[in-house]
Structures are given as structure tokens and as C-alpha cells.
Design a protein around this motif. Structure first.
Motif, PDB file in Angstrom:
ATOM      1  N   HIS A 152       0.157   0.891   9.176  1.00  0.00           N
ATOM      2  CA  HIS A 152       0.487  -0.193   8.243  1.00  0.00           C
ATOM      3  C   HIS A 152       1.961  -0.577   8.239  1.00  0.00           C
ATOM      4  CE1 HIS A 152      -3.562  -0.183   6.897  1.00  0.00           C
ATOM      5  NE2 HIS A 152      -3.507   1.063   6.490  1.00  0.00           N
ATOM      6  N   ASP A 171       8.591  -8.350   0.232  1.00  0.00           N
ATOM      7  CA  ASP A 171       7.716  -8.153   1.390  1.00  0.00           C
ATOM      8  C   ASP A 171       8.289  -7.192   2.427  1.00  0.00           C
ATOM      9  OD1 ASP A 171       5.608  -9.692   0.518  1.00  0.00           O
ATOM     10  OD2 ASP A 171       6.581 -11.556   1.144  1.00  0.00           O
ATOM     11  N   ASN A 176       3.214  -3.319   5.021  1.00  0.00           N
ATOM     12  CA  ASN A 176       1.854  -3.817   5.155  1.00  0.00           C
ATOM     13  C   ASN A 176       1.804  -4.918   6.210  1.00  0.00           C
ATOM     14  OD1 ASN A 176      -0.745  -4.695   4.886  1.00  0.00           O
ATOM     15  ND2 ASN A 176      -0.768  -4.379   2.659  1.00  0.00           N
ATOM     16  N   LYS A 177       1.568  -4.430   7.424  1.00  0.00           N
ATOM     17  CA  LYS A 177       1.592  -5.303   8.597  1.00  0.00           C
ATOM     18  C   LYS A 177       0.641  -6.494   8.422  1.00  0.00           C
ATOM     19  CE  LYS A 177       0.473  -2.951  12.224  1.00  0.00           C
ATOM     20  NZ  LYS A 177       0.448  -2.147  13.467  1.00  0.00           N
ATOM     21  N   LYS A 178      -0.572  -6.203   7.945  1.00  0.00           N
ATOM     22  CA  LYS A 178      -1.633  -7.204   7.886  1.00  0.00           C
ATOM     23  C   LYS A 178      -1.255  -8.376   6.977  1.00  0.00           C
ATOM     24  CE  LYS A 178      -6.610  -6.507   8.263  1.00  0.00           C
ATOM     25  NZ  LYS A 178      -7.689  -5.667   7.742  1.00  0.00           N
ATOM     26  N   SER A 179      -0.855  -8.044   5.749  1.00  0.00           N
ATOM     27  CA  SER A 179      -0.578  -9.133   4.806  1.00  0.00           C
ATOM     28  C   SER A 179       0.691  -9.874   5.210  1.00  0.00           C
ATOM     29  CB  SER A 179      -0.484  -8.608   3.379  1.00  0.00           C
ATOM     30  OG  SER A 179       0.671  -7.832   3.234  1.00  0.00           O
ATOM     31  N   PHE A 180       1.593  -9.167   5.891  1.00  0.00           N
ATOM     32  CA  PHE A 180       2.809  -9.836   6.362  1.00  0.00           C
ATOM     33  C   PHE A 180       2.463 -10.891   7.404  1.00  0.00           C
ATOM     34  CE2 PHE A 180       6.771 -10.468   8.606  1.00  0.00           C
ATOM     35  CZ  PHE A 180       7.716 -10.387   7.598  1.00  0.00           C
ATOM     36  N   LYS A 181       1.551 -10.514   8.301  1.00  0.00           N
ATOM     37  CA  LYS A 181       1.136 -11.440   9.359  1.00  0.00           C
ATOM     38  C   LYS A 181       0.489 -12.689   8.779  1.00  0.00           C
ATOM     39  CE  LYS A 181       0.354  -8.650  13.483  1.00  0.00           C
ATOM     40  NZ  LYS A 181      -0.631  -7.778  14.122  1.00  0.00           N
ATOM     41  N   GLN A 182      -0.254 -12.507   7.683  1.00  0.00           N
ATOM     42  CA  GLN A 182      -0.921 -13.655   7.075  1.00  0.00           C
ATOM     43  C   GLN A 182       0.078 -14.576   6.395  1.00  0.00           C
ATOM     44  OE1 GLN A 182      -3.741 -11.643   4.628  1.00  0.00           O
ATOM     45  NE2 GLN A 182      -5.222 -11.408   6.292  1.00  0.00           N
ATOM     46  N   LYS A 183       1.168 -13.980   5.887  1.00  0.00           N
ATOM     47  CA  LYS A 183       2.130 -14.756   5.111  1.00  0.00           C
ATOM     48  C   LYS A 183       3.160 -15.479   5.973  1.00  0.00           C
ATOM     49  CE  LYS A 183       3.418 -13.395   0.445  1.00  0.00           C
ATOM     50  NZ  LYS A 183       3.864 -12.234  -0.343  1.00  0.00           N
TER      51      LYS A 183
END
Lengths: 126, 210, 285
Positions: free
Chosen positions: C220, C238, C255-262
Motif C-alpha cells: 500500500h 494524501d 495508500n497507493k490505490k486511492s492516490f492513483k484514483q485521485k
């Protein structure tokens, strides 16, 4: 049973383990009731941590591919292979329609897409 | 505790060549009447035991020993038991040597003299070690050497002054009493001292931060 | 017993260094990697757990027992490798065997000899003739030969070549095949830890700044590399830390995932424990 882990792929190791065992179950390489190695033994043999293999097994169990028998270990569950294949086909369908959407926006023809698939396929096989 | 005693003996054994040479040298000197071996030999135990403290400190054994079951307590106890055993064994050896010397020279064997002399060195050796060990446990062997030097110096001066100040003619009865029961009193005092010294060392060692 | 080791609010003051409220928990059957700079407090913490130092405050439980009141019972069941503290070097491996036989009730002579054979260590040579790697191996063999339940290891692989390290790592993984057995090890060999550690506890300037599962960190956490313009657009909540380099910015995100989405930042790199350490210590916020 062969499992190949890549440390540089960026895919979490537990996911790599999970996907590879899942593939072996779907193709029938691992038959129902086959006893899987214990999480500790698998961790040792793959040189990864116990929590990693534990995560992989827990997810496989959640998805119904393996079942745990308390005090005994993990076994391959009896799965409906038709259903499992169906599931994979749906997954592919979704990916392809995603690709087609992009193609439509950028006006790429079906022939071009088919060519692309052939090229990628060749590349992957060589 | 026996494990720790084994360790001290194993370390002394690692020096066996030097120990052997010294023993032969002293035995030779004794046989040829150049030197009184009974006096020197028990004191060798001081040198031998100090070398074990040196080795311990060099590899921080005491800190490691604190991680072993009952390590702190048994480490201290073993040092005292090992000391007693070594002084005792050397004394036995010295008595045997003295008897052999007397026999080879075919002089009449003066048991009182031999046992008196060796007994006295036995007691004084234990006495020295009893004084030294708590200091070693307190300061470590490296610093303790200086402390020991200072203490011996102070005791010598104080003792000298005391002897000068006190007129012993007033205590003839006491000295007579002492000399009469010396065989019982002195060992008793020394054993008490050894025990007290052990208790102090133990207290220091169990609270020590490495 | 759920946790083999619990450290609660450990405090210790030195003239130039303080351990401050150190707390962490090692669940039974797991391996915990203890990381931090030299002088961050790893060895002091380990010394407190083992009662090599006693003048600390706080509570330490091992195998569910208080470490001060159950010292002997605990020590029968732990094996240690410490930095620079061991048997006097005039002794030989065979002396250690004889000595330990009388110290541990559960000393396994055969197991000890097997480790010596496996490590190619001579029985009858003084430790002082050993190389640094050989010494470490002897220390490890000594720590394992009484079938402990908990291994506490301070830099057990320092001075070992890569082959020897792999050998030792395998021994550690064999050790935890018994699910009652656990390991706390401090190490600068973070790639080894990435492979075998279940938990990572990170100490900096006498304080624990992170204690999490290794998978959580590796899967993550990530490093984002971006330009100053991009950096300005990223909200402070973030990322955990950032570092301004000469040509770019480096951000530690959790939090790699939510960062990528943002965000659309191009470079989101897989993290290593080394990166984590550097960014946590050198990074700011």
C-alpha cells in the motif's frame, strides 16, 4: 505445483500466489480435495512471510476455491469448472468492451484491433 | 551454576602452557631451595582468576550471561566457588610439593610449618580476592585495577599507623587467645568475609546495567 | 497465547539519548523486523526486553509473563544473538557445548553439533581464530540449540556474505515452522526483511514511528516522484512525508490505490524498506 514469484512486477506477492493457484484450480491441474502445503511451509519455500501466504489462502477461501479444515490444513474445493470458466469469460468480455470503447473514440477499426490481438499474441508466445 | 564454573575452568585451561611452565619453575626453585614455593603458588590463583575477569570483560560476557537463565546470579556464584576450588587445589598441590621436597632432601618433615605457612597463604589469598571481587563487579576489571591499588595502599597505611599507635603489650591475653585458636578463628573470619563479599558482589551484579 | 512479546510504554533515559514510550506487539508465530538508524534505540530496546538493562520504566511481557518477575522461566525459552556480546573468545565451540549443557535444561547437543556441521565451524578451535561471519554463525547456533520459543536477534546477519545470509534466513524460516515459535530481529539487511518479516517495527530517535505488517507497507505504501507544479496540486493529507530533491519531489504515500484514483502523477514507484527509512527520516511535512 509450481509457483513463480516476481519481486519486481509491482503486483503484491499474495496476489501472485492467489492468481497462480486459482489458475491451476480452474484448469484442473489441482484437483478437488488436493491438500495444499501449510501456510508456513509455503512461506518458507517461496521465501516470503507467513502473513503473505496466509492472505493468499484467505482470499482463495473467500472466493470459494479452497476450503480450510481446522487442525488439518487447506484443501482444493470442488468447483464447478463451467461456472469458473464462465466467470473468466465475463471478465474478458468486460476488458474487451473497455478496449472497444477506446477504439470507438479514436476511430480504430475492428480489423486494426484484430491485427493488434494477433501481434500481441505472437509477442507473448515468442 | 556448574556451567559457569566450567566456563571459568575452560578459560584457565586455555592458558595451560603458561600455568604449567610457572608451576614447574616454582617447583624447581622450591626443590633447589632458592625460593619458598608455598608462599607464591596460592597467589597464582589471583592471577588466574583475574585473567578470567579480563576475558569476560573483553567479550562482554556478563551482558550475554544476563540473558541466560539465572545468569547474573550464577555468574557471580560461580566466580566465588571457582576461586575457592582453585585456591584449594593449588594449596593441596603445594603441600604435596613441600612434602616431596622435604622427602628428597631427607630432612625431617615439619608438618606444623608446612601447614601453617600454606594455611596462611590460603587465608590471605582468599582475603585479597574477597576484597577485590566486589570492586571488580562495581567498576569492571580495567578500572578496578586502579581501585584495588588505591585500596591496598590505604589499608597498608592504615594498618601501619594502627600498629604504631597501639601498644600490643596491653593485649597479651587477647593475642595469646588468638594464637591458641588461630586454626579455627582465622579460617572462620575469612569464610565470613568471603560470604559477605559474595553477597555484595551479587547485589551489584543483579542490579547492573550493561 | 496470542502475543509472544508485548512492550508497553518503555522509557529509558541516558545522558544523551532517551527511549520514549516504546510500545509494540509481536504475535506468536510471526517474524518481526526491527529497523532504524544506528543509535535509534534498537539495541537499547532489546537490552530492556532481555533485562540486560534494568533501570527502565514500562511493562514488558514475554510468553504472557512479566519479564522482571519471571526472568528465569522466560530465559529458558529464549535464544539471543547480541551485537558484540558473547562467550570469551579463548573458548572453543566444544566448550560452549559443555557449558550450555549445564545451563539450559533443554540444551540439545545433537542439534548444536548439526548446526556446527552445517555452518562448517570447527569444534576445537578458539573463537578468536574465527572470522566475523563464523562468529555470527556460532552465535546463531548457540541461540537455537535449546529449542527456544522466541529468538531475539540483534543484527544476526551482519558480517555474513550473501550465501551465508540466505542459509541463515532459511534456518529462521525453518524455526517458525513450529507455529509457537517467533522471532524479533533487528537488521540493516532490509531486503532480507522484505522477504521473511511478517511485521516491521521502525524506531527513530528513541520513538516507534511505525509498526505494521510488512505486506501492508510493501503493497500500500509507495513513492511518488513529481515536479514542483504537480506537488503543489497534491493535498498534504494524501502523503505522509515529502522530500525536495534537486530535480523533483519525492512523496511517501500510504495508500497507493486511492492516490492513483485521485491524481494523474506519472511515477508511482514500488517502495522498499530502505526508501521508507530514508523518507521517514529525511522527509518533512
Amino acid at each position: 505445483m509450481e509457483i513463480i514469484i516476481s519481486n519486481s512486477s509491482g503486483v503484491p506477492i499474495y496476489e501472485q500466489i492467489k492468481d497462480q493457484i486459482k489458475a491451476k484450480i480452474i484448469t484442473g491441474e489441482l484437483a478437488a480435495n488436493f491438500m495444499l502445503p501449510s501456510i508456513r511451509l509455503l512461506a518458507k519455500d517461496l521465501h516470503c512471510s507467513v502473513i503473505t501466504t496466509k492472505n493468499a489462502y484467505e482470499e482463495l477461501e473467500k472466493e470459494g476455491f479452497i476450503k480450510s479444515v481446522p487442525a488439518k490444513g487447506f484443501y482444493v474445493a470442488r468447483i464447478n469448472q463451467e461456472l469458473a470458466k464462465e466467470e473468466q469469460l465475463t471478465k474478458m468480455e468486460n476488458l474487451i468492451s473497455e478496449a472497444l470503447k477506446i477504439a470507438k473514440i479514436h476511430q480504430i477499426s475492428i480489423t486494426e484491433i484484430k491485427e493488434m490481438i494477433d501481434i500481441i499474441n505472437e509477442e507473448n508466445e515468442s | 551454576m556448574w556451567g559457569f564454573i566450567k566456563k571459568d575452568f575452560a578459560m584457565i585451561k586455555s592458558n595451560w602452557l603458561i600455568v604449567l611452565i610457572l608451576f614447574i619453575l616454582y617447583a624447581y626453585l622450591g626443590l633447589t631451595d632458592k625460593m619458598e614455593i608455598s608462599f607464591i603458588l596460592p597467589f597464582m590463583s589471583v592471577v588466574l582468576m583475574l585473567s578470567t575477569f579480563n576475558y569476560d570483560e573483553f567479550n562482554k560476557w556478563d551482558a550475554y550471561a544476563a540473558t541466560l537463565p539465572n545468569g547474573r546470579k550464577n555468574g557471580v556464584r560461580a566466580k566465588y566457588v571457582a576461586t575457592f576450588l582453585i585456591v584449594f587445589l593449588i594449596s593441596l598441590f603445594t603441600i604435596a610439593m613441600a612434602l616431596i621436597i622435604a622427602y628428597t632432601k631427607s630432612t625431617t618433615i615439619d608438618y606444623v610449618n608446612i601447614f601453617g605457612l600454606i594455611g596462611a597463604t590460603f587465608i590471605s589469598t582468599i582475603l585479597v580476592q574477597s576484597l577485590m571481587y566486589p570492586i571488580i563487579y562495581m567498576f569492571g576489571i580495567t578500572k578496578a585495577r586502579i581501585a584495588i591499588f588505591v585500596i591496598v595502599f590505604v589499608i597498608a597505611i592504615a594498618g601501619g599507623m594502627l600498629l604504631k599507635l597501639i601498644d600490643f603489650s596491653h593485649f597479651t591475653k587477647v593475642t595469646a587467645f588468638l594464637s591458641h585458636y588461630a586454626l579455627i578463628i582465622f579460617p572462620l573470619i575469612v569464610l565470613l568475609l568471603l560470604y559477605g563479599s559474595y553477597k555484595i558482589s551479587l547485589k551489584i551484579a543483579t542490579k547492573k546495567n550493561f | 497465547m496470542k502475543n509472544i512479546l508485548e512492550v508497553k510504554n518503555l522509557n529509558k533515559k541516558y545522558a544523551d539519548f532517551t527511549l520514549k514510550n516504546v510500545s509494540f506487539t509481536l504475535p506468536t508465530g510471526m517474524i518481526m523486523g526491527f529497523i532504524g538508524e544506528n543509535g535509534a534505540g534498537k539495541t537499547t530496546t532489546i537490552k530492556a526486553i532481555l533485562n540486560i538493562i534494568t533501570d527502565y520504566t514500562g511493562e514488558i511481557n514475554i510468553m504472557g509473563l512479566n519479564n522482571k518477575t519471571n526472568d528465569q522461566k522466560i530465559k529458558e525459552n529464549i535464544g539471543v544473538v547480541l551485537d558484540d556480546m558473547f562467550f570469551p573468545e579463548v573458548l572453543k565451540a566444544q566448550d560452549i557445548n559443555q557449558i550450555m549443557k549445564s545451563i539450559y535444561t533443554s540444551w540439545d547437543e545433537e542439534l548444536f553439533q548439526n548446526y556446527l556441521k552445517q555452518f562448517n565451524l570447527p569444534l576445537k578451535k578458539a573463537i578468536k581464530t574465527f572470522s566475523k561471519g563464523m562468529r555470527k554463525k556460532l552465535e546463531i547456533a548457540t541461540a537455537l540449540a535449546h529449542h527456544p520459543q522466541l529468538l531475539i536477534l540483534d543484527e544476526p546477519t551482519s558480517g555474513l556474505d550473501p550465501v551465508a545470509r540466505a542459509e541463515v534466513i532459511e534456518i529462521f524460516q525453518n524455526f517458525i515452522q513450529n507455529e509457537k515459535c517467533s522471532i524479533l530481529l533487528s537488521s540493516h539487511q532490509t531486503t532480507d526483511l522484505e522477504h521473511i518479516a511478517d511485521y516491521i517495527t521502525f524506531i527513530n530517535k528513541g520513538q516507534i514511528i511505525l509498526s505494521a505488517t510488512c505486506d501492508e507497507i510493501l503493497n500500500h505504501y509507495a513513492i511518488v516522484r513529481c515536479t514542483a507544479a504537480e506537488f503543489k496540486k497534491i493535498k498534504p493529507e494524501d502523503y505522509l512525508k515529502y522530500r525536495q530533491e534537486k530535480y523533483n519531489y519525492e512523496l511517501l504515500i500510504t495508500n497507493k490505490k486511492s492516490f492513483k484514483q485521485k491524481y494523474t502523477t506519472e511515477v508511482i514507484d514500488k517502495i522498499t524498506l530502505d526508501d521508507l527509512m530514508v523518507l521517514m527520516i529525511k522527509g518533512v511535512k
